[in-house]
Design a protein around this motif. Structure first.
Motif, PDB file in Angstrom:
ATOM      1  N   THR A   1       0.823  -1.204   0.000  1.00  0.00           N
ATOM      2  CA  THR A   1       0.000   0.000   0.000  1.00  0.00           C
ATOM      3  C   THR A   1       0.857   1.255   0.000  1.00  0.00           C
ATOM      4  N   SER A   2       0.266   2.341  -0.447  1.00  0.00           N
ATOM      5  CA  SER A   2       0.997   3.610  -0.513  1.00  0.00           C
ATOM      6  C   SER A   2       1.414   4.082   0.869  1.00  0.00           C
ATOM      7  N   ARG A   3       0.591   3.781   1.881  1.00  0.00           N
ATOM      8  CA  ARG A   3       0.905   4.239   3.240  1.00  0.00           C
ATOM      9  C   ARG A   3       2.131   3.537   3.819  1.00  0.00           C
ATOM     10  N   SER A   4       2.427   2.364   3.298  1.00  0.00           N
ATOM     11  CA  SER A   4       3.540   1.607   3.880  1.00  0.00           C
ATOM     12  C   SER A   4       4.737   1.498   2.942  1.00  0.00           C
ATOM     13  N   LEU A   5       4.731   2.247   1.814  1.00  0.00           N
ATOM     14  CA  LEU A   5       5.805   2.121   0.836  1.00  0.00           C
ATOM     15  C   LEU A   5       7.177   2.427   1.415  1.00  0.00           C
ATOM     16  N   ILE A   6       7.325   3.607   2.025  1.00  0.00           N
ATOM     17  CA  ILE A   6       8.642   3.990   2.535  1.00  0.00           C
ATOM     18  C   ILE A   6       9.074   3.076   3.673  1.00  0.00           C
ATOM     19  N   HIS A   7       8.133   2.725   4.529  1.00  0.00           N
ATOM     20  CA  HIS A   7       8.458   1.769   5.601  1.00  0.00           C
ATOM     21  C   HIS A   7       8.896   0.443   4.988  1.00  0.00           C
ATOM     22  N   PHE A   8       8.225   0.026   3.928  1.00  0.00           N
ATOM     23  CA  PHE A   8       8.565  -1.214   3.240  1.00  0.00           C
ATOM     24  C   PHE A   8       9.985  -1.162   2.683  1.00  0.00           C
ATOM     25  N   LEU A   9      10.319  -0.055   2.012  1.00  0.00           N
ATOM     26  CA  LEU A   9      11.653   0.076   1.421  1.00  0.00           C
ATOM     27  C   LEU A   9      12.741   0.089   2.484  1.00  0.00           C
ATOM     28  N   GLU A  10      12.500   0.792   3.567  1.00  0.00           N
ATOM     29  CA  GLU A  10      13.532   0.946   4.597  1.00  0.00           C
ATOM     30  C   GLU A  10      13.629  -0.261   5.524  1.00  0.00           C
ATOM     31  N   GLN A  11      12.486  -0.673   6.083  1.00  0.00           N
ATOM     32  CA  GLN A  11      12.496  -1.674   7.135  1.00  0.00           C
ATOM     33  C   GLN A  11      12.480  -3.108   6.616  1.00  0.00           C
ATOM     34  N   GLU A  12      11.786  -3.359   5.512  1.00  0.00           N
ATOM     35  CA  GLU A  12      11.699  -4.721   4.998  1.00  0.00           C
ATOM     36  C   GLU A  12      12.758  -4.995   3.931  1.00  0.00           C
ATOM     37  N   VAL A  13      12.815  -4.165   2.918  1.00  0.00           N
ATOM     38  CA  VAL A  13      13.825  -4.346   1.877  1.00  0.00           C
ATOM     39  C   VAL A  13      15.206  -3.997   2.414  1.00  0.00           C
ATOM     40  N   GLY A  14      15.264  -2.988   3.290  1.00  0.00           N
ATOM     41  CA  GLY A  14      16.542  -2.560   3.856  1.00  0.00           C
ATOM     42  C   GLY A  14      17.352  -1.728   2.896  1.00  0.00           C
ATOM     43  N   ILE A  15      16.666  -0.946   2.065  1.00  0.00           N
ATOM     44  CA  ILE A  15      17.352  -0.108   1.086  1.00  0.00           C
ATOM     45  C   ILE A  15      18.135   0.987   1.810  1.00  0.00           C
ATOM     46  N   ALA A  16      19.327   1.273   1.318  1.00  0.00           N
ATOM     47  CA  ALA A  16      20.194   2.260   1.975  1.00  0.00           C
ATOM     48  C   ALA A  16      19.593   3.648   1.900  1.00  0.00           C
ATOM     49  N   GLY A  17      19.943   4.477   2.889  1.00  0.00           N
ATOM     50  CA  GLY A  17      19.392   5.825   2.938  1.00  0.00           C
ATOM     51  C   GLY A  17      19.799   6.694   1.765  1.00  0.00           C
ATOM     52  N   ASP A  18      20.992   6.415   1.176  1.00  0.00           N
ATOM     53  CA  ASP A  18      21.451   7.229   0.049  1.00  0.00           C
ATOM     54  C   ASP A  18      21.171   6.555  -1.293  1.00  0.00           C
ATOM     55  N   ALA A  19      20.379   5.503  -1.287  1.00  0.00           N
ATOM     56  CA  ALA A  19      20.105   4.784  -2.520  1.00  0.00           C
ATOM     57  C   ALA A  19      18.999   5.465  -3.321  1.00  0.00           C
ATOM     58  N   ALA A  20      19.191   5.553  -4.629  1.00  0.00           N
ATOM     59  CA  ALA A  20      18.168   6.098  -5.518  1.00  0.00           C
ATOM     60  C   ALA A  20      17.299   4.957  -6.018  1.00  0.00           C
ATOM     61  N   PHE A  21      16.003   5.218  -6.151  1.00  0.00           N
ATOM     62  CA  PHE A  21      15.076   4.235  -6.700  1.00  0.00           C
ATOM     63  C   PHE A  21      14.455   4.858  -7.943  1.00  0.00           C
ATOM     64  N   LEU A  22      14.781   4.304  -9.128  1.00  0.00           N
ATOM     65  CA  LEU A  22      14.383   4.903 -10.398  1.00  0.00           C
ATOM     66  C   LEU A  22      13.532   3.922 -11.211  1.00  0.00           C
ATOM     67  N   PRO A  23      12.280   3.755 -10.846  1.00  0.00           N
ATOM     68  CA  PRO A  23      11.421   2.789 -11.556  1.00  0.00           C
ATOM     69  C   PRO A  23      11.112   3.187 -12.989  1.00  0.00           C
ATOM     70  N   VAL A  24      11.123   4.492 -13.289  1.00  0.00           N
ATOM     71  CA  VAL A  24      10.792   4.951 -14.643  1.00  0.00           C
ATOM     72  C   VAL A  24      11.806   4.446 -15.671  1.00  0.00           C
ATOM     73  N   LEU A  25      13.047   4.224 -15.243  1.00  0.00           N
ATOM     74  CA  LEU A  25      14.109   3.821 -16.162  1.00  0.00           C
ATOM     75  C   LEU A  25      14.318   2.318 -16.201  1.00  0.00           C
ATOM     76  N   ASP A  26      13.398   1.562 -15.627  1.00  0.00           N
ATOM     77  CA  ASP A  26      13.572   0.122 -15.454  1.00  0.00           C
ATOM     78  C   ASP A  26      12.317  -0.598 -15.946  1.00  0.00           C
ATOM     79  N   ASP A  27      12.461  -1.513 -16.936  1.00  0.00           N
ATOM     80  CA  ASP A  27      11.280  -2.185 -17.468  1.00  0.00           C
ATOM     81  C   ASP A  27      10.750  -3.282 -16.544  1.00  0.00           C
TER      82      ASP A  27
END
Length: 343
Positions: A159-185
């Motif tokens: 859900t949109s409400r949990s996206l950032i929590h999902f990226l940080e807490q579950e996926v564990g994406i780094a704080g300085d990491a860029a997420f660029l879905p537009v450039l990825d098929d």
């Protein structure tokens, strides 16, 4: 196959390490291949280097020996100011945004800055093909990590409400990491929904293929809500203080009643009246705090949509942290209100 890929000059710049000013051609090509910087291009490392050497604003040039390639960058305060601007904001910026900031900080005119600031030549700045913004070379890219996590865990919706929590807490994406879905098929944006598409060439577990029957799509809504800092600070202060004071007041009054077994009828009546007045005042204050938070929540959507359209995931991440904090405050207030109403 489409993946976020550095521009050709950026690929060559990524090869150089801190302090290096020149490298043999063979070493540059070897590092490109070892780091798979040209993995999604139709150019081999040698052809890529030659193409970059022929560019007008190339970050490299042939040195005195044909076998050596050196950087063309010349230090200047404008480059350092631009670097600090991106580092401090933690978000990629368009050239005009950088120039506007440098115009504010220095006495240089707009055209002077444009002429002197050739970010293509500074190894600290990179670009991705299809994105005109400038990134810092030190920032990482989180697309692979997000995709692999969703595929491995068969995640179909976030859900949109949990996206950032999902990226940080579950996926564990780094704080300085860029997420660029537009450039990825592997990702597709439809309105405010981000779909994660598992393609047949990937190693998908057979049981998932049987259940889904087609490429799986994990939906991730990428809306968040912006917060006006001054309003947030004031509201949080009132809310947290109210929660703390109300909880302490209720406990204090309960303890006083237990410690006084012998009290007169008049004292009991007066004490009850005071307690009721305090609770009513606290309840009113808490209700006002909830109302202010909810009003602010409703005003956030337009700002978030603007950030989403610019693919500014860092800004959305900051806003989601603030939003999550507000939700925790509201939950605490509601719990205190429920307790006070039961007594």
């Amino acid at each position: 196959m489409k993946r976020p890929t550095y521009t050709l000059p950026s690929i060559v710049k990524k090869v150089f390490r801190s302090g290096e000013r020149s490298l043999p051609r063979t070493e540059i090509c070897s590092r490109m291949e070892a780091n798979e910087l040209n993995a999604f291009l139709d150019l081999d490392s040698t052809a890529l280097l030659e193409k970059v050497l022929q560019m007008d604003q190339s970050p490299v040039r042939v040195a005195s020996s044909e076998a050596i390639v050196e950087l063309t960058y010349q230090p200047h305060q404008l480059y350092d100011l631009a670097y600090r601007f991106l580092r401090d904001t933690g978000a990629p910026k368009k050239l005009e945004q950088i120039v506007a900031e440098l115009r504010r900080q220095t006495q240089f005119g707009w055209n002077q800055i444009l002429r002197m600031l050739q970010l293509e030549k500074d190894t600290r700045f990179v670009q991705y093909q299809g994105d005109i913004r400038w990134f810092l070379a030190e920032w990482t890219l989180g697309n692979d990590q997000v995709y692999e996590f969703c595929r491995k865990n068969a995640i179909t919706q976030v859900t949109s409400r949990s996206l950032i929590h999902f990226l940080e807490q579950e996926v564990g994406i780094a704080g300085d990491a860029a997420f660029l879905p537009v450039l990825d098929d592997r990702f597709r944006i439809d309105g405010e929904i981000l779909y994660i598409i598992v393609r047949s060439e990937d190693d998908i577990a057979e049981e998932i293929e049987e259940q889904i029957g087609e490429p799986a799509a994990a939906e991730v809504a990428v809306t968040a809500e912006a917060v006006a800092s001054e309003t947030i600070a004031n509201t949080e202060s009132v809310s947290e203080a109210a929660v703390s004071e109300s909880a302490q007041q209720v406990l204090h009054e309960e303890q006083k009643e237990k410690m006084k077994p012998l009290i007169t009828k008049e004292e009991m009546t007066m004490s009850n009246a005071i307690n009721q007045q305090v609770l009513e005042e606290v309840q009113q204050l808490l209700q006002e705090a909830i109302s202010r938070l909810e009003t602010r929540q409703q005003d956030m959507s337009q700002e978030v949509v603007a950030h989403f359209q610019q693919s500014n995931m860092q800004a959305i991440e900051v806003l989601m942290k603030e939003k999550h904090k507000h939700e925790q405050i509201v939950l605490g207030i509601q719990q205190v209100l429920a307790t006070s109403e039961q007594q």
